[in-house]
Write a protein that holds these residues in place. Structure first.
Motif, mmCIF file in Angstrom:
data_model
loop_
_atom_site.group_PDB
_atom_site.id
_atom_site.type_symbol
_atom_site.label_atom_id
_atom_site.label_comp_id
_atom_site.label_asym_id
_atom_site.label_seq_id
_atom_site.Cartn_x
_atom_site.Cartn_y
_atom_site.Cartn_z
ATOM 1 N N GLN A 75 -66.712 29.571 84.783
ATOM 2 C CA GLN A 75 -67.597 28.649 84.095
ATOM 3 C C GLN A 75 -66.761 27.662 83.295
ATOM 4 O O GLN A 75 -65.816 28.052 82.609
ATOM 5 N N VAL A 76 -67.099 26.392 83.376
ATOM 6 C CA VAL A 76 -66.337 25.369 82.682
ATOM 7 C C VAL A 76 -66.672 25.382 81.206
ATOM 8 O O VAL A 76 -67.835 25.458 80.803
ATOM 9 N N GLN A 77 -65.648 25.281 80.391
ATOM 10 C CA GLN A 77 -65.834 25.133 78.951
ATOM 11 C C GLN A 77 -64.706 24.281 78.428
ATOM 12 O O GLN A 77 -63.531 24.577 78.647
ATOM 13 N N PHE A 78 -65.063 23.232 77.739
ATOM 14 C CA PHE A 78 -64.055 22.353 77.178
ATOM 15 C C PHE A 78 -63.338 23.038 76.021
ATOM 16 O O PHE A 78 -63.870 23.971 75.401
ATOM 17 N N VAL A 79 -62.143 22.558 75.721
ATOM 18 C CA VAL A 79 -61.335 23.108 74.636
ATOM 19 C C VAL A 79 -60.977 21.982 73.679
ATOM 20 O O VAL A 79 -60.252 21.052 74.056
ATOM 21 N N GLU A 80 -61.469 22.079 72.449
ATOM 22 C CA GLU A 80 -61.156 21.102 71.428
ATOM 23 C C GLU A 80 -60.031 21.637 70.545
ATOM 24 O O GLU A 80 -59.978 22.845 70.264
ATOM 25 N N SER A 81 -59.155 20.746 70.097
ATOM 26 C CA SER A 81 -58.061 21.142 69.214
ATOM 27 C C SER A 81 -57.676 19.969 68.331
ATOM 28 O O SER A 81 -58.109 18.834 68.564
ATOM 29 N N GLY A 82 -56.868 20.263 67.326
ATOM 30 C CA GLY A 82 -56.345 19.214 66.461
ATOM 31 C C GLY A 82 -56.985 19.144 65.089
ATOM 32 O O GLY A 82 -56.580 18.327 64.257
ATOM 33 N N GLY A 83 -57.976 19.980 64.848
ATOM 34 C CA GLY A 83 -58.611 19.978 63.544
ATOM 35 C C GLY A 83 -57.719 20.587 62.480
ATOM 36 O O GLY A 83 -56.619 21.087 62.763
ATOM 37 N N GLY A 84 -58.205 20.543 61.252
ATOM 38 C CA GLY A 84 -57.436 21.116 60.146
ATOM 39 C C GLY A 84 -57.961 20.626 58.820
ATOM 40 O O GLY A 84 -59.020 20.005 58.739
ATOM 41 N N LEU A 85 -57.170 20.923 57.788
ATOM 42 C CA LEU A 85 -57.488 20.496 56.431
ATOM 43 C C LEU A 85 -56.690 19.238 56.115
ATOM 44 O O LEU A 85 -55.462 19.215 56.296
ATOM 45 N N VAL A 86 -57.360 18.222 55.640
ATOM 46 C CA VAL A 86 -56.694 16.961 55.338
ATOM 47 C C VAL A 86 -57.300 16.384 54.065
ATOM 48 O O VAL A 86 -58.484 16.598 53.775
ATOM 49 N N GLN A 87 -56.499 15.658 53.321
ATOM 50 C CA GLN A 87 -56.985 15.015 52.105
ATOM 51 C C GLN A 87 -57.781 13.754 52.456
ATOM 52 O O GLN A 87 -57.562 13.148 53.511
ATOM 53 N N PRO A 88 -58.681 13.373 51.558
ATOM 54 C CA PRO A 88 -59.404 12.110 51.787
ATOM 55 C C PRO A 88 -58.422 10.968 52.004
ATOM 56 O O PRO A 88 -57.402 10.865 51.321
ATOM 57 N N GLY A 89 -58.743 10.133 52.971
ATOM 58 C CA GLY A 89 -57.861 9.036 53.343
ATOM 59 C C GLY A 89 -56.864 9.388 54.424
ATOM 60 O O GLY A 89 -56.174 8.500 54.943
ATOM 61 N N GLY A 90 -56.772 10.655 54.757
ATOM 62 C CA GLY A 90 -55.817 11.089 55.770
ATOM 63 C C GLY A 90 -56.318 10.879 57.184
ATOM 64 O O GLY A 90 -57.397 10.344 57.410
ATOM 65 N N SER A 91 -55.496 11.340 58.134
ATOM 66 C CA SER A 91 -55.804 11.143 59.553
ATOM 67 C C SER A 91 -55.626 12.438 60.332
ATOM 68 O O SER A 91 -54.825 13.299 59.953
ATOM 69 N N LEU A 92 -56.352 12.534 61.407
ATOM 70 C CA LEU A 92 -56.205 13.620 62.374
ATOM 71 C C LEU A 92 -56.480 13.046 63.759
ATOM 72 O O LEU A 92 -57.240 12.081 63.902
ATOM 73 N N ARG A 93 -55.884 13.676 64.770
ATOM 74 C CA ARG A 93 -56.208 13.324 66.152
ATOM 75 C C ARG A 93 -56.702 14.573 66.858
ATOM 76 O O ARG A 93 -55.960 15.555 66.992
ATOM 77 N N LEU A 94 -57.919 14.525 67.312
ATOM 78 C CA LEU A 94 -58.497 15.634 68.055
ATOM 79 C C LEU A 94 -58.277 15.416 69.549
ATOM 80 O O LEU A 94 -58.273 14.286 70.030
ATOM 81 N N SER A 95 -58.106 16.519 70.248
ATOM 82 C CA SER A 95 -57.945 16.478 71.699
ATOM 83 C C SER A 95 -59.036 17.301 72.358
ATOM 84 O O SER A 95 -59.471 18.321 71.819
#
Length: 128
Positions: free
Chosen positions: A1-21
């Motif tokens: 069965q297909v299931q997507f996999v998300e990654s790249g989250g975390g804890l970041v301060q306001p104004g910061g950046s993250l890239r999710l995949s």
């Protein structure tokens, strides 16, 4: 069965950046509109961004326009969500999914019921 996999989250301060995949083991993303959604604590799931197949045109909800960018790399079979200038209200679990009925994003807000292969999500927490 297909299931997507998300990654790249975390804890970041306001104004910061993250890239999710968003990876799709066993499924070819090319040919489908791909959406990012999020669900904050005590909130309903909401659409964030969508990227079409082909020309890669995108749509985003007003609250993230000019801060979030969705992109896709078909060679890597991956969709990304670059999130800049993060705010505490962006705190949520972020999910990606494929629109099996459309190759292009619809005008306006993506409709969650059109999407499939939801992953477990990745937690994004914006806090000082």
């Amino acid at each position: 069965q297909v299931q997507f996999v998300e990654s790249g989250g975390g804890l970041v301060q306001p104004g910061g950046s993250l890239r999710l995949s968003c990876l799709a083991p066993g499924f070819t993303l090319d040919g489908y509109a791909i959406g990012w959604f999020r669900q904050g604590p005590g909130k309903e799931r909401e659409a964030v961004s969508c990227i079409s197949s082909g020309d890669g045109s995108t749509t985003s909800t007003d609250s993230v326009k000019d801060r979030f960018t969705i992109s896709r790399d078909n060679a890597k079979n991956t969709v990304y969500l670059q999130m800049n200038s993060l705010k505490p209200e962006d705190t949520a679990v972020y999910y990606c999914a494929a629109n099996l009925m459309r190759s292009r994003c619809r005008e306006g807000r993506p409709l969650a019921h059109e999407y499939a292969y939801w992953g477990q999500g990745t937690q994004v927490t914006v806090s000082s």
